[in-house]
Design a protein around this motif. Structure first.
Motif, short mmCIF file in Angstrom:
data_model
loop_
_atom_site.label_atom_id
_atom_site.label_comp_id
_atom_site.label_asym_id
_atom_site.label_seq_id
_atom_site.Cartn_x
_atom_site.Cartn_y
_atom_site.Cartn_z
N PHE A 15 20.78 76.61 41.68
CA PHE A 15 19.54 75.85 41.75
C PHE A 15 18.57 76.39 42.79
N GLU A 51 25.97 69.47 35.64
CA GLU A 51 25.11 68.52 34.93
C GLU A 51 24.85 67.27 35.77
N LYS A 54 22.25 68.15 38.32
CA LYS A 54 20.95 68.22 37.64
C LYS A 54 20.41 66.80 37.39
N GLU A 58 16.90 65.09 38.81
CA GLU A 58 15.94 64.40 37.94
C GLU A 58 15.69 62.98 38.44
#
Length: 81
Positions: A15, A51, A54, A58
């Motif tokens: 990231f 995930e 992530k 978000e």
């Protein structure tokens, strides 16, 4: 279904986040509902679901956007008066 876990360095590289920022994110994740995405089999090993991280980013983005919108509304109200 295969889940993809990485260590701190792997997530940091994936990231493009500095390790210190990533450590702060992990602390915040542990205090929220995102703690299920962190595996800690020993005190030196930490694995993070890609995930899940992530999703956490978000979530933070949505929080940031909502606070910015609230601030803009408040500023706009004071400009009218």
């Amino acid at each position: 279904m295969e889940e993809n876990y990485k260590d701190k360095r792997g997530i940091s590289e994936l990231f493009d986040v500095p390790i210190k920022t990533h450590n702060n994110d992990l602390t915040e994740m542990r205090r929220t509902e995102f703690n299920v995405y962190i595996l800690r089999p020993s005190h030196k090993r930490v694995y993070i679901n890609v995930e899940g991280y992530k999703s956490f980013l978000e979530y933070k983005q949505k929080l940031r956007e909502s606070t910015i919108k609230k601030k803009i509304k408040v500023i706009y109200r004071y400009d009218i008066i």
